[in-house]
Design an enzyme around this catalytic site. Structure first.
Site, mmCIF file in Angstrom:
data_model
loop_
_atom_site.group_PDB
_atom_site.id
_atom_site.type_symbol
_atom_site.label_atom_id
_atom_site.label_comp_id
_atom_site.label_asym_id
_atom_site.label_seq_id
_atom_site.Cartn_x
_atom_site.Cartn_y
_atom_site.Cartn_z
ATOM 1 N N GLY A 1 0.804 -1.210 0.000
ATOM 2 C CA GLY A 1 0.000 0.000 0.000
ATOM 3 C C GLY A 1 0.836 1.259 0.000
ATOM 4 O O GLY A 1 0.443 2.288 -0.569
ATOM 5 N N ASP A 2 2.005 1.189 0.631
ATOM 6 C CA ASP A 2 2.912 2.338 0.655
ATOM 7 C C ASP A 2 3.494 2.590 -0.728
ATOM 8 O O ASP A 2 3.587 3.737 -1.179
ATOM 9 C CB ASP A 2 4.043 2.096 1.663
ATOM 10 C CG ASP A 2 3.528 1.674 3.019
ATOM 11 O OD1 ASP A 2 2.516 2.247 3.470
ATOM 12 O OD2 ASP A 2 4.116 0.769 3.633
ATOM 13 N N ASN B 1 -1.154 1.051 -8.566
ATOM 14 C CA ASN B 1 -1.390 -0.401 -8.613
ATOM 15 C C ASN B 1 -0.157 -1.140 -9.117
ATOM 16 O O ASN B 1 0.189 -2.227 -8.630
ATOM 17 C CB ASN B 1 -2.568 -0.716 -9.531
ATOM 18 C CG ASN B 1 -3.910 -0.446 -8.887
ATOM 19 O OD1 ASN B 1 -4.009 -0.175 -7.693
ATOM 20 N ND2 ASN B 1 -4.969 -0.506 -9.684
#
Length: 323
Positions: A234-235, A259
């Site tokens: 996510g980072d 993504n």
């Protein structure tokens, strides 16, 4: 497109960590951690200049390009991520063992402004007044929700989440530009309420991500990856997203770039290493798209362009080939 100077500047705030990955009670790996390390690695890979404010203790074990503030009286933040082979068990159990000092507003003493600010704390190190200072310093502030809603068990440090409305950060929501949350964190945010005030990005792992704003939402396609370690995905997503904004991409294309870098990260153990040839191909394509968009008449909302480019799917294809 977000208004930016000739040389955009990003302020990244959050502490470095020592991460220990444990599976079935056996240590798999020890590595540099903290969202700031994954975000800065992605920004550096995409040639986005940034300044990081992070704190570590005298035991800090890793060389980094963005030097932290050393706190001799404190230990470096340490997390242990416990994984299990049992299918019935959740993805991981995260425990905070040590926590370095918080980052205060006085640690953000700069004479100049930043175009973008990223609040990416992981262990409660970002305080409400710190976030307020970032809002004053930065043109657009992006916040990872984990910096705001994590609490830690007083006995063993197990991470648990609380609702954003229960925190002292909730009142600042209208001043935040972008809020990022994982699918597991999103229920603690109330996305329908938050999207009235800011752009909300919800990452869905292998299913890509969803972009919400007050007038609509978009599903952004994923990139296939064999998951080795979800830590930092996510980072890296957030780093790729803001890099896209810095380079002039519309929000849908920036989210696609997010993504992409999230998928590269989950396929490696710990902090990822990005292939230099891959990075050059990605940067060339991003630059091509930036030049293509110059002079375009784009629908904007608070400085962000949410219009999906006609060749968005082509961008996905080009990135897939580079990968």
């Amino acid at each position: 497109m977000v208004t930016q100077s000739q040389d955009p500047k990003c302020l990244v705030v959050g502490n470095y960590c020592h991460d220990v990955l444990i599976k079935d009670d056996a240590v798999l790996a020890e590595s540099l951690g903290g969202a700031v390390s994954f975000v800065s690695a992605t920004l550096d890979g995409l040639s986005v200049p940034s300044h990081c404010v992070a704190k570590v203790g005298s035991d800090f074990a890793y060389p980094v390009d963005h030097q932290p503030l050393l706190i001799p009286s404190s230990k470096t933040t340490l997390f242990r991520a416990h994984f299990s082979s049992k299918i019935s068990r959740q993805d991981r159990v995260l425990k905070r063992v040590h926590a370095c000092d918080s980052i205060s507003s006085s640690d953000l003493s700069f004479n100049s402004k930043f175009d973008f600010g990223l609040a990416v704390g992981v262990a409660g190190e970002i305080l409400p007044e710190t976030l307020e200072k970032m809002i004053d310093l930065c043109g657009l502030v992006l916040v990872d929700i984990q910096a705001l809603i994590r609490e830690f068990d007083a006995v063993d440090g197990t991470v648990r989440l609380v609702e954003l409305k229960q925190t002292d950060f909730f009142r600042l929501l209208p001043k935040i530009g972008v809020l990022k949350a994982s699918a597991e964190e999103a229920p603690y945010v109330d996305v329908e309420e938050a999207r009235k005030w800011c752009c909300v990005l919800v990452t869905n792992g292998k299913d890509g991500c969803t972009v919400y704003w007050k007038d609509g939402d978009l599903q952004i396609a994923p990139f296939p990856a064999i998951q080795v370690d979800p830590t930092g995905a996510g980072d890296s997503f957030l780093g790729g997203f803001v890099a896209g904004l810095v380079h002039g991409l519309a929000v849908p294309d920036a989210a696609l770039l997010g993504n992409y870098f999230g998928s590269l990260t989950v396929a490696q153990m710990g902090l990822p290493e990005f292939d230099s040839r891959l990075l050059e191909q990605v940067k060339d394509e991003v630059e091509r798209r930036r030049l293509q968009c110059l002079g375009c008449d784009m629908g904007q909302d608070d400085g962000l362009n949410f219009v999906k480019p006609l060749d968005h799917e082509e961008f996905h294809t080009v990135l897939s080939k580079a990968k």
